[in-house]
Design a protein around this motif. Structure first.
Motif, PDB file in Angstrom:
ATOM      1  N   PHE A   1      -3.202  27.374   0.232  1.00 44.86           N
ATOM      2  CA  PHE A   1      -3.431  25.967  -0.640  1.00 44.86           C
ATOM      3  C   PHE A   1      -4.603  26.101  -1.445  1.00 44.86           C
TER       4      PHE A   1
ATOM      5  N   PRO B   1      -3.493   3.798   9.430  1.00 47.09           N
ATOM      6  CA  PRO B   1      -4.273   5.068   8.985  1.00 47.09           C
ATOM      7  C   PRO B   1      -4.342   6.029  10.292  1.00 47.09           C
ATOM      8  N   ARG B   2      -4.658   7.279   9.908  1.00 45.21           N
ATOM      9  CA  ARG B   2      -4.866   8.306  11.089  1.00 45.21           C
ATOM     10  C   ARG B   2      -6.119   8.720  11.119  1.00 45.21           C
ATOM     11  N   ASN B   3      -6.639   8.865  12.247  1.00 47.61           N
ATOM     12  CA  ASN B   3      -7.939   9.344  12.708  1.00 47.61           C
ATOM     13  C   ASN B   3      -8.264  10.723  13.041  1.00 47.61           C
TER      14      ASN B   3
ATOM     15  N   SER C   1      -5.402  10.952   3.536  1.00 47.35           N
ATOM     16  CA  SER C   1      -4.094  11.003   3.624  1.00 47.35           C
ATOM     17  C   SER C   1      -3.888  12.479   4.174  1.00 47.35           C
ATOM     18  N   ASP C   2      -4.225  13.240   3.300  1.00 47.25           N
ATOM     19  CA  ASP C   2      -3.814  14.810   3.624  1.00 47.25           C
ATOM     20  C   ASP C   2      -5.440  15.572   3.616  1.00 47.25           C
ATOM     21  N   TYR C   3      -5.403  16.457   4.769  1.00 44.71           N
ATOM     22  CA  TYR C   3      -6.499  17.217   4.885  1.00 44.71           C
ATOM     23  C   TYR C   3      -6.051  18.887   4.776  1.00 44.71           C
ATOM     24  N   GLN C   4      -6.994  19.557   4.602  1.00 43.27           N
ATOM     25  CA  GLN C   4      -6.750  20.939   4.855  1.00 43.27           C
ATOM     26  C   GLN C   4      -7.968  21.923   5.014  1.00 43.27           C
TER      27      GLN C   4
ATOM     28  N   TYR D   1       8.646  19.074  12.553  1.00 44.72           N
ATOM     29  CA  TYR D   1       9.229  19.927  11.282  1.00 44.72           C
ATOM     30  C   TYR D   1       8.075  20.391  10.318  1.00 44.72           C
ATOM     31  N   THR D   2       6.833  19.625  10.103  1.00 45.17           N
ATOM     32  CA  THR D   2       6.177  19.771   9.234  1.00 45.17           C
ATOM     33  C   THR D   2       4.771  20.841   9.733  1.00 45.17           C
ATOM     34  N   ARG D   3       4.897  20.958  11.168  1.00 44.77           N
ATOM     35  CA  ARG D   3       3.534  21.331  11.579  1.00 44.77           C
ATOM     36  C   ARG D   3       3.830  22.729  12.373  1.00 44.77           C
ATOM     37  N   ALA D   4       5.296  22.803  13.327  1.00 45.75           N
ATOM     38  CA  ALA D   4       5.362  23.815  14.361  1.00 45.75           C
ATOM     39  C   ALA D   4       5.602  25.092  13.532  1.00 45.75           C
TER      40      ALA D   4
ATOM     41  N   GLY E   1      -5.127  24.091  14.675  1.00 44.11           N
ATOM     42  CA  GLY E   1      -4.614  25.142  13.937  1.00 44.11           C
ATOM     43  C   GLY E   1      -3.399  24.627  13.107  1.00 44.11           C
ATOM     44  N   ASP E   2      -3.132  23.645  12.947  1.00 42.39           N
ATOM     45  CA  ASP E   2      -1.824  23.306  12.190  1.00 42.39           C
ATOM     46  C   ASP E   2      -2.462  22.294  10.669  1.00 42.39           C
ATOM     47  N   MET E   3      -3.793  22.544  10.581  1.00 39.61           N
ATOM     48  CA  MET E   3      -4.127  21.913   9.299  1.00 39.61           C
ATOM     49  C   MET E   3      -4.384  22.806   8.088  1.00 39.61           C
ATOM     50  N   PHE E   4      -3.476  24.002   8.119  1.00 38.85           N
ATOM     51  CA  PHE E   4      -3.430  24.680   6.834  1.00 38.85           C
ATOM     52  C   PHE E   4      -2.498  24.531   5.804  1.00 38.85           C
ATOM     53  N   ASN E   5      -3.023  23.927   4.820  1.00 36.61           N
ATOM     54  CA  ASN E   5      -1.812  23.726   3.800  1.00 36.61           C
ATOM     55  C   ASN E   5      -1.058  24.927   2.941  1.00 36.61           C
ATOM     56  N   HIS E   6      -0.083  24.574   2.381  1.00 38.08           N
ATOM     57  CA  HIS E   6       0.764  25.737   1.846  1.00 38.08           C
ATOM     58  C   HIS E   6       0.131  26.199   0.547  1.00 38.08           C
ATOM     59  N   GLY E   7       0.193  27.553   0.275  1.00 39.69           N
ATOM     60  CA  GLY E   7      -0.001  28.017  -1.217  1.00 39.69           C
ATOM     61  C   GLY E   7       0.865  28.908  -1.490  1.00 39.69           C
TER      62      GLY E   7
ATOM     63  N   SER F   1       1.668  30.396   4.223  1.00 38.77           N
ATOM     64  CA  SER F   1       2.852  30.210   3.532  1.00 38.77           C
ATOM     65  C   SER F   1       3.839  29.693   4.164  1.00 38.77           C
ATOM     66  N   TYR F   2       4.430  28.424   3.954  1.00 39.79           N
ATOM     67  CA  TYR F   2       5.597  27.599   4.533  1.00 39.79           C
ATOM     68  C   TYR F   2       6.773  28.176   4.259  1.00 39.79           C
ATOM     69  N   GLY F   3       7.057  28.947   3.265  1.00 38.48           N
ATOM     70  CA  GLY F   3       8.241  29.538   2.947  1.00 38.48           C
ATOM     71  C   GLY F   3       8.414  30.018   1.560  1.00 38.48           C
TER      72      GLY F   3
ATOM     73  N   ARG G   1      11.433  19.409   2.726  1.00 40.88           N
ATOM     74  CA  ARG G   1      11.039  19.375   4.204  1.00 40.88           C
ATOM     75  C   ARG G   1       9.500  18.755   4.575  1.00 40.88           C
ATOM     76  N   TYR G   2       8.592  19.103   3.334  1.00 43.63           N
ATOM     77  CA  TYR G   2       7.299  18.766   3.657  1.00 43.63           C
ATOM     78  C   TYR G   2       6.939  17.614   2.762  1.00 43.63           C
ATOM     79  N   GLY G   3       7.650  17.316   1.902  1.00 39.44           N
ATOM     80  CA  GLY G   3       7.496  16.307   1.066  1.00 39.44           C
ATOM     81  C   GLY G   3       6.067  16.351   0.050  1.00 39.44           C
TER      82      GLY G   3
HETATM   83  C1  LIG Z   1       0.986  21.723   8.588  1.00 39.29           C
HETATM   84  S1  LIG Z   1       0.454  20.407   7.809  1.00 39.29           S
HETATM   85  C2  LIG Z   1      -1.014  20.843   7.023  1.00 39.29           C
HETATM   86  C3  LIG Z   1      -2.100  19.662   7.298  1.00 39.29           C
HETATM   87  C4  LIG Z   1      -1.837  18.395   6.558  1.00 39.29           C
HETATM   88  N1  LIG Z   1      -2.239  18.691   5.232  1.00 39.29           N
HETATM   89  C5  LIG Z   1      -2.497  17.303   7.177  1.00 39.29           C
HETATM   90  O1  LIG Z   1      -3.337  16.710   6.639  1.00 39.29           O
HETATM   91  O2  LIG Z   1      -2.353  17.075   8.421  1.00 39.29           O
HETATM   92  C6  LIG Z   1       1.919  20.338   6.500  1.00 39.29           C
HETATM   93  C7  LIG Z   1       1.881  19.167   5.594  1.00 39.29           C
HETATM   94  O3  LIG Z   1       0.507  19.149   4.876  1.00 39.29           O
HETATM   95  C8  LIG Z   1       0.852  18.611   3.362  1.00 39.29           C
HETATM   96  N2  LIG Z   1       0.889  19.826   2.540  1.00 39.29           N
HETATM   97  C9  LIG Z   1       0.863  21.278   2.812  1.00 39.29           C
HETATM   98  N3  LIG Z   1       0.814  21.927   1.731  1.00 39.29           N
HETATM   99  C10 LIG Z   1       0.618  21.229   0.565  1.00 39.29           C
HETATM  100  C11 LIG Z   1      -0.034  21.542  -0.759  1.00 39.29           C
HETATM  101  N4  LIG Z   1       0.209  22.629  -1.089  1.00 39.29           N
HETATM  102  N5  LIG Z   1       0.199  20.194  -1.616  1.00 39.29           N
HETATM  103  C12 LIG Z   1       0.192  19.034  -1.096  1.00 39.29           C
HETATM  104  N6  LIG Z   1       0.499  18.685   0.287  1.00 39.29           N
HETATM  105  C13 LIG Z   1       0.338  19.947   1.067  1.00 39.29           C
HETATM  106  C14 LIG Z   1       2.380  18.158   3.544  1.00 39.29           C
HETATM  107  O4  LIG Z   1       2.240  16.798   3.639  1.00 39.29           O
HETATM  108  C15 LIG Z   1       2.830  18.916   4.710  1.00 39.29           C
HETATM  109  O5  LIG Z   1       3.857  18.185   5.240  1.00 39.29           O
END
Ligand SMILES: C[S@@+](CC[C@H](N)C(=O)[O-])C[C@H]1O[C@@H](n2cnc3c(N)ncnc32)[C@H](O)[C@@H]1O
Length: 487
Positions: free
Chosen positions: A13, A73-75, A103-106, A254-257, A274-280, A313-315, A326-328
């Motif tokens: 990401f 909200p998530r915590n 909402s989204d972390y990385q 489906y979005t984390r495993a 270890g599942d908080m890495f975004n895709h790039g 890389s998610y794919g 899949r990931y939205g």
């Molecule tokens: C394995 S989780 C990664 C951690 C996640 N970002 C979180 O806050 O929990 C996968 C989710 O992260 C988000 N995500 C991953 N890569 C992204 C990207 N390049 N841009 C926007 N959202 C992304 C999507 O919502 C995806 O379903």
């Protein structure tokens, strides 16, 4: 830093980043990773019972303790300290960042990290490995699990059994509530998704064909899980009927495993923290398991400068439609997108020619067309539809043979001879596709965003595709293609 042996498993990401407001509590940063047993290879069947994780509370209530409704909200605040108290280790300088108010972390790094550095270690005791979870769930069941897995297989879900076990495990831990050692992790998980599972029927109507069919595939898996869940004898009817909880659990899996992509098994594993890495499209890290059901490690695949995102890389980066379904999310770093030609049959010869979502591409920046599009369209459309005559018979076969033998000269000659027909066929597809995108956009006019909160992202996705197609169209017009048709 601890260098790793060469990786066997995979996983995958550069945005401007706003640090997480840690509310004064701060995230725990562990200096220097000490990996206890880097070469430990537990097998799923002989693994010792796992030591219970430490929960944040010792209560044993079995009431769901968290609200996983999509607007709750998530915590995330307690996630890392929970992780480290259960054996997660990470190097100094890793930080969870959010760009959108939580909402989204990385993960990002605030320090330079050399290539090959283990940056995070998640002990096997903490990981949720599908094969180990299957044994645990089997022990809790009086036959209901087996019947439900059997039914899943019969309705075509045999490839989703590992994910199904993790789905059930999340439901079990959710029901354990305060009594679950995973509660801080569950509470950190996202609630709001923009993927195919979360879309309304109307959203589906606004999807172009490829993302529509990929989304349907995801939705079928979810519907199958819901259908066979009825037979499971360790989950309450209350939870079974709670659509919000079921979608949350399904999406979390489906979005984390991480899947075993090396063909060494069918295990899928959730690695909390270890599942908080975004895709790039560009990636910095990969995830490695030191055996089936083993410890997970995240390591850098290149030198990473301070203040960079840490992405996996998610794919395939050239298949943004899959990532969307899949990931939205819309991957705007995607260099290219599938050309969306979907009326060519998937014969072995067409596949040999390069018929594949990840190879038949239009390039986003330039509007260039990949060689595979040109080859497949020439072979499967133009040459396949030539009127039979002594002059034209044999071209198709000759082109196929030249392709298979790597005879670029013969291929180029046939391409040159039918250049106009090939480019016209592509132009016709591009024009029609652009018209259908406009029609999809018009459908959304006047729709309530409260009822369909995913519509803006769908429209953004369609716009992204449209920009690419407009560039391809402009290139074709500049090359004189289609002008005669309209003259
Ligand atoms: C394995 S989780 C990664 C951690 C996640 N970002 C979180 O806050 O929990 C996968 C989710 O992260 C988000 N995500 C991953 N890569 C992204 C990207 N390049 N841009 C926007 N959202 C992304 C999507 O919502 C995806 O379903």
């Amino acid at each position: 830093f601890v260098p790793l042996p060469s990786p066997r498993s995979r996983s995958s990401f550069a945005p401007s980043i706003i640090p997480v407001d840690d509310g004064g509590g701060g995230f725990v940063v562990v200096h220097n990773i000490i990996i206890p047993h880097p070469h430990h290879h537990p097998s799923s069947s002989s693994s010792p019972p796992r030591s219970p994780l430490r929960a944040s509370s010792s209560s044993s209530s079995s009431r769901p303790a968290i609200d996983v409704g999509e607007f709750s909200p998530r915590n995330v605040r307690g996630l890392e300290s929970w992780g480290t108290s259960n054996g997660v280790q990470m190097i100094e300088g890793l930080q969870l960042y959010t760009e959108d108010d939580g909402s989204d972390y990385q993960y990002v790094t605030t320090v330079d990290i050399p290539a090959g550095t283990t940056i995070m270690y998640i002990p096997s005791e903490m990981c949720l490995s599908s094969s180990i979870v299957a044994i645990e769930l089997g022990n809790m069941s009086n036959g209901g699990l087996a019947s439900s897995v059997d039914q899943l297989t019969r309705i075509g879900g045999q490839n989703s059994i590992a994910d199904y076990h993790l789905f059930l495990k999340l439901l079990v831990e959710y029901e354990r509530g305060e009594g679950s050692p995973y509660l801080p992790y569950l509470d950190s998980l996202p609630r709001l998704y923009f993927n195919s599972i979360s879309m309304t029927d109307f959203c589906y109507e606004c999807l172009p064909p490829l993302v529509f069919s990929l989304s349907r595939l995801e939705r079928v898996k979810y519907d199958n899980f819901r259908q066979v869940l009825g037979k499971v004898d360790f989950i309450s009817d209350y939870t079974k009927g709670d659509e919000a909880v079921l979608k949350w659990a399904f999406n979390s899996v489906y979005t984390r495993a991480y899947a075993d992509k090396d063909g060494q098994g069918t295990d899928v594993t959730i690695t909390p923290v270890g599942d908080m890495f975004n895709h790039g499209t560009m990636t910095e890290v990969e995830v490695y398991f030191d055996g089936p059901g083993g410890n997970a490690m995240v390591y850098t695949t290149r030198d990473v400068p301070a203040n960079s995102p840490l992405r996996i890389s998610y794919g395939c980066p050239t298949n943004p439609s899959f990532l969307f379904a899949r990931y939205g999310f819309l991957d705007e770093t995607s260099p290219a997108t599938f050309c969306k030609i979907m009326d060519i049959p998937r014969t072995p010869e067409n596949v040999d020619m390069g018929m594949d979502f990840s190879r038949m591409l239009f390039y986003h920046e330039t509007g260039d067309i990949s060689q595979e599009v040109l080859d497949v369209v020439l072979y499967a459309k133009v040459l396949a539809n030539l009127k039979s005559s002594p002059e034209t018979d044999g071209y198709k076969q000759a082109f196929y043979q030249a392709h298979m033998q790597g005879d670029e000269g013969t291929k180029a000659g046939i391409h040159e001879q039918f250049r106009y027909e090939t480019l016209s066929a592509i132009k016709k597809h591009v024009d029609t596709f652009l018209e259908s995108l406009d029609a999809l956009e018009k459908k959304s006019y006047g729709k309530s965003l409260e009822e369909h909160p995913r519509l803006p992202l769908i429209l953004k996705h369609n716009q992204f595709v449209k920009q690419t197609f407009l560039k391809v169209q402009a290139n074709l017009e500049a090359a004189g293609v289609g002008v005669m048709e309209y003259a």
